[in-house]
Write a protein that holds these residues in place. Structure first.
Motif, mmCIF file in Angstrom:
data_model
loop_
_atom_site.group_PDB
_atom_site.id
_atom_site.type_symbol
_atom_site.label_atom_id
_atom_site.label_comp_id
_atom_site.label_asym_id
_atom_site.label_seq_id
_atom_site.Cartn_x
_atom_site.Cartn_y
_atom_site.Cartn_z
ATOM 1 N N GLU A 208 0.845 -1.308 -0.084
ATOM 2 C CA GLU A 208 -0.023 0.140 0.059
ATOM 3 C C GLU A 208 0.865 1.221 0.081
ATOM 4 O OE1 GLU A 208 -3.165 0.146 -0.376
ATOM 5 O OE2 GLU A 208 -3.750 -1.987 -0.043
ATOM 6 N N VAL A 209 2.156 1.276 0.507
ATOM 7 C CA VAL A 209 2.687 2.489 0.734
ATOM 8 C C VAL A 209 3.600 2.677 -0.647
ATOM 9 C CG1 VAL A 209 5.097 3.323 1.971
ATOM 10 C CG2 VAL A 209 3.222 2.097 3.227
ATOM 11 N N GLU A 210 3.826 1.751 -1.114
ATOM 12 C CA GLU A 210 4.757 1.710 -2.330
ATOM 13 C C GLU A 210 3.677 2.246 -3.498
ATOM 14 O OE1 GLU A 210 6.182 -2.222 -3.324
ATOM 15 O OE2 GLU A 210 7.157 -2.507 -1.382
ATOM 16 N N ALA A 211 2.338 1.728 -3.573
ATOM 17 C CA ALA A 211 1.531 2.176 -4.458
ATOM 18 C C ALA A 211 1.181 3.741 -4.291
ATOM 19 C CB ALA A 211 0.330 1.329 -4.416
ATOM 20 N N ALA A 212 0.967 4.097 -2.936
ATOM 21 C CA ALA A 212 0.747 5.579 -2.817
ATOM 22 C C ALA A 212 1.979 6.356 -3.060
ATOM 23 C CB ALA A 212 0.285 5.746 -1.099
ATOM 24 N N ALA A 213 2.993 5.881 -2.844
ATOM 25 C CA ALA A 213 4.649 6.714 -3.320
ATOM 26 C C ALA A 213 4.459 6.871 -4.798
ATOM 27 C CB ALA A 213 5.596 6.021 -2.647
ATOM 28 N N ARG A 214 4.217 5.517 -5.515
ATOM 29 C CA ARG A 214 4.436 5.808 -6.743
ATOM 30 C C ARG A 214 3.104 6.815 -7.349
ATOM 31 N NH1 ARG A 214 3.259 0.904 -7.556
ATOM 32 N NH2 ARG A 214 5.330 0.257 -7.267
ATOM 33 N N ARG B 184 8.179 7.663 3.373
ATOM 34 C CA ARG B 184 8.654 7.849 4.787
ATOM 35 C C ARG B 184 7.276 8.115 5.807
ATOM 36 N NH1 ARG B 184 13.218 12.246 5.666
ATOM 37 N NH2 ARG B 184 14.559 10.422 5.100
ATOM 38 N N VAL B 185 6.299 8.928 5.117
ATOM 39 C CA VAL B 185 4.997 8.687 5.789
ATOM 40 C C VAL B 185 4.359 7.488 5.985
ATOM 41 C CG1 VAL B 185 2.878 9.662 5.778
ATOM 42 C CG2 VAL B 185 4.665 11.095 5.408
ATOM 43 N N GLY B 186 4.422 6.531 5.033
ATOM 44 C CA GLY B 186 3.856 5.454 5.081
ATOM 45 C C GLY B 186 4.727 4.529 6.399
#
Length: 333
Positions: free
Chosen positions: A194-200, A295-297
């Motif tokens: 989920e964090v990777e998807a949001a960062a992308r 970083r937020v994730g």
């Protein structure tokens, strides 16, 4: 006065004449490196606490508007029932249904806060058990952890493994590390995705959308959704107000610790060296905003996880950044 050419005697300059080859090289003037302005603005907006006067203003405004709407609705229904009883009763039923749905939403928000408090309590008790090396307290924490994920099919295998192996653990640290490895490892992987998807997403929107405030809105929206999904992965399932509370807690921690900043070292694994200043401005801002979202994730995972991360299991921000943005950089390049 005699007219004619005049001869001036000039003394020879014996000093060495400057040579062009001896001149220092002209330094390259590079544009300022991207700083991730969209994420920094979004973090400060989310972390900002309203003042006491502001909270009082919002509370009084809500009370006043609620009172006015209630009086207007009551007057409307009573007048309608006096003139047209059937329509008056129909409107009463509609208002009652609206109030019922509103009450159910309020109960759902209260339940969401209760689930978040349960996660906080588990993490606190697990930390106490580790600090005091209390095996009994660690067993109580693992029992509560199993009950928390009792109805989830994706944790069934981990719960069975934990039940099978927990009897072999003779100390609190070993038992909690076993619960972390068997029960929470799959959830950590899902939260990392989920964090990777949001960062992308944040990196792509910032790089491709040139509007002034669109990147800030996209970063704030994507981070709100990411934090909510991370909470759902760990069993929080926060509502609207719960999600905003989590977001404010995460952003306040990042702003207070100065973590809302990024340097070349975070992007070095896939960019190679100090290259931020040589990128196009929009593309560099996109990469930095994506790295800050990662970083937020990670901070959201730490806040929402029911057990504290062991030192060797804490997700690395650079690893998430590399997986999330490495392919984006290669595709764009």
């Amino acid at each position: 006065m005699a007219k004619g050419p005049v001869l001036f005697e000039i003394e020879e300059n014996t000093a060495a004449r400057p040579q062009v080859a001896d001149a220092p090289p002209v330094p390259d003037i590079l544009p300022a490196a991207p700083q991730g302005q969209a994420m920094q603005v979004a973090a400060r907006l989310a972390a900002r606490k309203p003042s006491l006067l502001g909270r009082l203003l919002w509370w009084l405004s809500g009370a006043l508007v609620g009172a006015l709407v209630s009086i207007a609705a009551w007057t409307f229904v009573t007048d309608l029932m006096a003139r047209y009883p059937l329509l008056g009763w129909a409107m009463t039923v509609l208002i009652g249904a609206f109030l019922l749905v509103l009450s159910l939403m309020g109960l759902r928000e209260m339940a969401a806060f209760g689930r978040l408090s349960k996660l906080d309590g588990l993490r606190h008790d697990a930390g106490q058990a580790l600090a005091q090396k209390d095996l009994g307290a660690a067993r109580a924490v693992t029992d509560r952890l199993v009950r928390l994920y009792q109805g989830r099919e994706d944790t069934r295998w981990g719960r069975d493994r934990l039940k099978e192996l927990r009897g072999d653990q003779m100390d609190a640290e070993g038992l909690l590390h076993l619960a972390e490895a068997e029960l929470l490892a799959p959830l950590d992987q899902a939260a990392s995705r989920e964090v990777e998807a949001a960062a992308r997403q944040v990196a792509t929107v910032t790089a491709l959308v040139p509007l002034a405030l669109a990147d800030v809105a996209a970063a704030l929206t994507a981070n709100l959704r990411m934090i909510r999904r991370v909470a759902e992965v760990y069993g929080g399932r926060s509502g609207f107000f719960g999600s905003w509370r989590l977001t404010r807690a995460v952003m306040s921690h990042l702003v207070a610790t100065g973590a809302v900043a990024v340097g070349d070292d975070m992007l070095e694994p896939f960019l190679g060296g100090s290259i931020l200043g040589k990128l196009s401005r929009r593309f560099g801002e996109g990469l930095v905003n994506g790295a800050l979202t990662a970083r937020v994730g990670v901070a959201a995972m730490e806040v929402c996880r029911p057990l504290p991360f062991a030192p060797d299991r804490r997700p690395k921000v650079r690893g998430i950044v590399k997986r999330a943005l490495g392919g984006l950089f290669g595709a764009t390049a």
